[in-house]
Write an enzyme that holds these catalytic residues in place. Structure first.
Site, PDB file in Angstrom:
ATOM      1  N   HIS A 134      40.438  52.315  32.446  1.00 29.38           N
ATOM      2  CA  HIS A 134      40.286  51.657  33.746  1.00 29.38           C
ATOM      3  C   HIS A 134      38.817  51.663  34.173  1.00 29.38           C
ATOM      4  O   HIS A 134      38.504  51.221  35.279  1.00 29.38           O
ATOM      5  CB  HIS A 134      41.106  52.376  34.819  1.00 29.38           C
ATOM      6  CG  HIS A 134      42.594  52.224  34.667  1.00 29.38           C
ATOM      7  ND1 HIS A 134      43.202  51.019  34.367  1.00 29.38           N
ATOM      8  CD2 HIS A 134      43.601  53.130  34.803  1.00 29.38           C
ATOM      9  CE1 HIS A 134      44.514  51.193  34.325  1.00 29.38           C
ATOM     10  NE2 HIS A 134      44.780  52.453  34.579  1.00 29.38           N
ATOM     11  N   ARG A 156      45.463  40.848  37.493  1.00 31.38           N
ATOM     12  CA  ARG A 156      46.679  40.423  38.203  1.00 31.38           C
ATOM     13  C   ARG A 156      46.307  40.003  39.623  1.00 31.38           C
ATOM     14  O   ARG A 156      45.311  40.485  40.181  1.00 31.38           O
ATOM     15  CB  ARG A 156      47.672  41.596  38.236  1.00 31.38           C
ATOM     16  CG  ARG A 156      49.056  41.268  38.753  1.00 31.38           C
ATOM     17  CD  ARG A 156      49.911  42.517  38.736  1.00 31.38           C
ATOM     18  NE  ARG A 156      51.316  42.244  39.058  1.00 31.38           N
ATOM     19  CZ  ARG A 156      52.251  43.173  39.165  1.00 31.38           C
ATOM     20  NH1 ARG A 156      51.940  44.451  38.993  1.00 31.38           N
ATOM     21  NH2 ARG A 156      53.498  42.845  39.455  1.00 31.38           N
TER      22      ARG A 156
END
Length: 325
Positions: A134, A156
């Site tokens: 991440h 997203r």
């Protein structure tokens, strides 16, 4: 607010003063190179920067939290490790959670409790290691560009990302009497003060690198894959140098899409387990909730939506990336 970080004796010592902000569940985030990290992940990120050496065959799945990471791990594992006569009854994804098969650099491999040291040694440079992170490209870019490793980045819709993250962190027992109110979550998300945030800068960092080095970074969206999974499984295979060819390739793609569907993966016993995962103090079943596009409409009111959309227009649309609204 300034604070000096003092690590425990078995952790990396950091002496720099970093800005600190309260996040949720009485936890604080620390600002490092313009991104916000929980203390544990900040220390692990520093270890990654100092010690991780990618090799050309490595495949790195990069993402902001709760943007489809679990699904992409399953897809990447299935695409790379497929065989001409795949026996899905013995597929490792049946007995292993995707996060255990593809460990994260900062939450599995370089945290002080790591039990995945076998992933850190490269025994055969012809083998493909699939790793996840991440960590923003603005921080990890020099490390990734030190080899010819491939990067797949998934993002997203910001509103769905926020709602998925909001649900996810509230499953932690550390909340106690300090719940993460949705209004507060919206404000913090828009201001970038969430783990590994800002979300917008995170996404743009990898997108810009994809535009600069398309042979190095493949940038995909959760919504695109949901709409046409067969096309993107094929595209990912081509990008990684393991293309699907001929009629058998079409059959392999169909099987991977079916096996890695949310319905199938979420019903595997391991993924329904309440056992704590190896990477978070949360049960395995917390990584599978709905997987739906547009779920934010069930939680965000019009004012919240407009607030997030306003930031999206400024951050994304203002840079030519028309996405998220």
């Amino acid at each position: 607010m300034e604070t000096t970080l003092e690590m425990k004796s078995n952790q990396l010592v950091m002496t720099s003063s970093l800005q600190r902000q309260k996040w949720c569940a009485n936890q604080f985030l620390y600002k490092f190179q313009n991104f916000w990290f929980p203390l544990t992940y900040l220390e692990a990120t520093q270890k990654v920067l100092e010690n991780f050496k990618p090799v050309p065959k490595d495949v790195i799945l990069a993402s902001f939290p709760k943007t489809g990471t679990t699904w992409l791990k399953a897809l990447l594992h299935s695409i790379i490790n497929r065989s001409p006569k795949q026996d899905y009854n013995n597929n490792p994804l049946i007995s292993n959670h995707p996060h255990d098969l593809i460990p994260s650099l900062e939450t599995n491999l370089y945290d002080y409790n790591t039990k995945k040291t076998e992933f850190l040694s490269v025994k055969n440079h012809k083998d493909v290691r699939i790793l996840a992170t991440h960590i923003p490209h603005q921080i990890l870019g020099d490390v990734l560009n030190s080899s010819e490793c491939k990067v797949v980045y998934v993002t997203r819709n910001p509103k769905d990302t926020l709602i998925s993250l909001w649900h996810f962190v509230q499953k932690s027992k550390s909340f106690g009497d300090d719940p993460w109110e949705l209004e507060v979550a919206v404000d913090q998300f828009c201001n970038g003060i969430v783990l590994f945030g800002s979300y917008y800068d995170h996404v743009l960092g990898y997108r810009q690198e994809c535009l600069k080095r398309p042979q190095k970074v493949l940038f995909v969206t959760y919504e695109e894959i949901k709409e046409n999974p067969e096309y993107y499984v094929r595209k990912i295979g081509e990008f990684l140098g393991c293309p699907f060819e001929g009629e058998n390739g079409d059959v392999e793609i169909e099987e991977i899409v079916k096996f890695c569907s949310f319905e199938n993966l979420s019903n595997q016993e391991m993924n329904k387990s309440s056992e704590l995962s190896s990477m978070f103090p949360l049960p395995y079943n917390s990584f599978f909730r709905k997987g739906e596009v547009g779920d934010h409409m069930n939680y965000l009111d019009d004012e919240m939506i407009e607030k997030i959309d306003g930031v999206t227009r400024e951050k994304f649309h203002g840079t030519g990336f028309v996405y998220g609204i």
